[in-house]
Design a protein around this motif. Structure first.
Motif, mmCIF file in Angstrom:
data_model
loop_
_atom_site.group_PDB
_atom_site.id
_atom_site.type_symbol
_atom_site.label_atom_id
_atom_site.label_comp_id
_atom_site.label_asym_id
_atom_site.label_seq_id
_atom_site.Cartn_x
_atom_site.Cartn_y
_atom_site.Cartn_z
ATOM 1 N N LEU A 33 52.476 -64.728 -47.632
ATOM 2 C CA LEU A 33 52.343 -64.835 -46.182
ATOM 3 C C LEU A 33 52.160 -66.285 -45.750
ATOM 4 O O LEU A 33 52.760 -66.730 -44.754
ATOM 5 N N LYS A 34 51.352 -67.020 -46.488
ATOM 6 C CA LYS A 34 51.128 -68.425 -46.142
ATOM 7 C C LYS A 34 52.411 -69.239 -46.304
ATOM 8 O O LYS A 34 52.706 -70.128 -45.490
ATOM 9 N N GLU A 35 53.195 -68.929 -47.329
ATOM 10 C CA GLU A 35 54.456 -69.641 -47.549
ATOM 11 C C GLU A 35 55.429 -69.393 -46.414
ATOM 12 O O GLU A 35 56.053 -70.331 -45.890
ATOM 13 N N VAL A 36 55.569 -68.119 -46.009
ATOM 14 C CA VAL A 36 56.472 -67.790 -44.904
ATOM 15 C C VAL A 36 55.977 -68.410 -43.604
ATOM 16 O O VAL A 36 56.766 -68.907 -42.793
ATOM 17 N N SER A 37 54.666 -68.400 -43.398
ATOM 18 C CA SER A 37 54.098 -68.972 -42.178
ATOM 19 C C SER A 37 54.405 -70.462 -42.062
ATOM 20 O O SER A 37 54.759 -70.954 -40.985
ATOM 21 N N ILE A 42 55.458 -69.793 -38.210
ATOM 22 C CA ILE A 42 55.016 -68.539 -37.604
ATOM 23 C C ILE A 42 53.502 -68.444 -37.775
ATOM 24 O O ILE A 42 52.982 -68.734 -38.864
ATOM 25 N N PRO A 43 52.770 -68.063 -36.746
ATOM 26 C CA PRO A 43 51.310 -67.900 -36.888
ATOM 27 C C PRO A 43 50.980 -66.900 -37.990
ATOM 28 O O PRO A 43 51.606 -65.837 -38.087
ATOM 29 N N ILE A 44 50.009 -67.231 -38.800
ATOM 30 C CA ILE A 44 49.641 -66.371 -39.916
ATOM 31 C C ILE A 44 49.135 -65.019 -39.429
ATOM 32 O O ILE A 44 49.312 -63.990 -40.099
ATOM 33 N N GLU A 45 48.549 -65.003 -38.216
ATOM 34 C CA GLU A 45 48.054 -63.736 -37.669
ATOM 35 C C GLU A 45 49.201 -62.771 -37.383
ATOM 36 O O GLU A 45 49.045 -61.555 -37.514
ATOM 37 N N PHE A 46 50.359 -63.312 -36.990
ATOM 38 C CA PHE A 46 51.513 -62.464 -36.716
ATOM 39 C C PHE A 46 51.997 -61.764 -37.985
ATOM 40 O O PHE A 46 52.583 -60.668 -37.906
ATOM 41 N N LEU A 47 51.760 -62.380 -39.123
ATOM 42 C CA LEU A 47 52.180 -61.792 -40.397
ATOM 43 C C LEU A 47 51.127 -60.853 -40.967
ATOM 44 O O LEU A 47 51.465 -59.897 -41.681
ATOM 45 N N GLU A 48 49.875 -61.097 -40.659
ATOM 46 C CA GLU A 48 48.794 -60.285 -41.221
ATOM 47 C C GLU A 48 48.531 -59.020 -40.419
ATOM 48 O O GLU A 48 48.213 -57.971 -41.003
ATOM 49 N N ILE A 94 58.990 -60.133 -35.875
ATOM 50 C CA ILE A 94 58.647 -61.458 -35.354
ATOM 51 C C ILE A 94 59.928 -62.211 -35.021
ATOM 52 O O ILE A 94 60.775 -62.437 -35.895
ATOM 53 N N LEU A 95 60.075 -62.559 -33.765
ATOM 54 C CA LEU A 95 61.241 -63.316 -33.302
ATOM 55 C C LEU A 95 60.839 -64.779 -33.203
ATOM 56 O O LEU A 95 60.105 -65.168 -32.291
#
Length: 309
Positions: A33-37, A42-48, A94-95
């Motif tokens: 997640l951190k790598e993609v963020s 992208i905000p890490i919260e959007f991924l979590e 996520i856009l």
């Protein structure tokens, strides 16, 4: 996994993150997640947030990164049950400026359908709407399966009533509750998409969004209909169970009454006292039987007139 549309419009899998590609993340680790963020801004919260099974459907926009998060619930089989019941879990769409990312704790069949459909990753808003439309059709398909299971259980109930069949009906009812709650939450998200400015929609996109709303509303109406039918069935069979229990108790009570009267007569003539019938009379036992039979016939006529049996 990362996909990107080729010049021929075919969705192809690629190894690296490229501009205008689709990144599909399933059950990721914190490091992923951190790598993609970082790479996709992208905000890490959007991924979590979509990985939380209790997360509600919503739309959120981050001005700093110009990213829009769309969370929708989709149906999946409940792995904790042997019966084919369903639960709903969230998926995040996520856009971003250069990427479209989907993140979920489980993989869904509708994502595989999108890969076969060869959607265009260059058109991010339309891609998101395709996902929402595929989710809505998933509800319709799963509702048809639940209804077939209900009809099968209902046919079996006519022959014999068991606890397993009632438990299966309870699982179907639980699945419908999940569906109705999630479909209504998804409907709010679809309504907000018509008004939001963070997701740019063209005329064709608006038509597709309208199709998504129609499909989602159909799912809500179908779920409500199946819920009412199931409640009616369970209520009817509850009445039948209660009626069967009453008939059983009634039968046992009648047996008790008919067996008690002869016992009283025989007990009376069995007492060690002077009785109207002589002890040495050989026909005394016949008289005792006749008296007991008269009592039984009398109580039977009384109960019959009162329509107790």
């Amino acid at each position: 996994m990362t996909y990107k549309s080729s010049r021929d419009g075919i969705l192809e899998r690629i190894e690296n993150f490229e501009k205008d590609s689709w990144i599909n993340i399933t059950d990721p680790s914190i490091e992923e997640l951190k790598e993609v963020s970082q790479l996709c801004n992208i905000p890490i919260e959007f991924l979590e947030d979509p990985l939380d099974l209790e997360e509600s459907a919503r739309i959120e926009y981050d001005e700093e990164t110009n990213c829009t998060l769309i969370i929708n619930d989709f149906p999946t089989i409940n792995n904790n049950n042997q019966f084919d019941s369903y639960i709903t879990i969230p998926i995040g769409i996520i856009l971003g400026t250069d990427y479209i990312v989907t993140v979920c704790s489980q993989s869904g069949d509708f994502l595989e359908n999108l890969i076969k459909k060869n959607v265009n990753t260059l058109m991010k808003s339309r891609f998101a709407l395709e996902i929402l439309f595929s989710i809505s059709t998933q509800y319709i398909e799963k509702l048809k399966k639940l209804n077939k299971q209900r009809l099968k259980i209902e046919n079996n109930l006519r022959d014999s009533l068991t606890n397993k069949q009632l438990y299966d009906l309870m699982e179907i009812e639980k699945s419908l509750v999940y569906f109705l709650t999630s479909l209504k939450a998804n409907a709010d998200v679809i309504t907000k998409l018509f008004r939001t400015n963070s997701v740019k929609l063209y005329e064709d996109d608006k038509d597709l969004l309208e199709d998504v709303r129609i499909e989602n509303n159909q799912g809500i109406e179908t779920t409500e209909l199946y819920t009412r039918i199931l409640n009616s069935i369970t209520g009817s069979y509850s009445s039948l169970i209660s009626n069967e229990l009453n008939n059983t108790m009634k039968t046992l009570t009648l047996f008790t009454v008919f067996l008690t009267l002869p016992t009283l007569v025989f007990s009376f003539f069995g007492m060690n006292v002077i009785l109207p019938i002589a002890d040495n009379d050989p026909s005394s036992w016949i008289i005792t039987l006749i008296i007991a039979l008269i009592f039984v016939i009398w109580i039977g006529l009384v109960l019959s007139r009162r329509r107790i049996f």
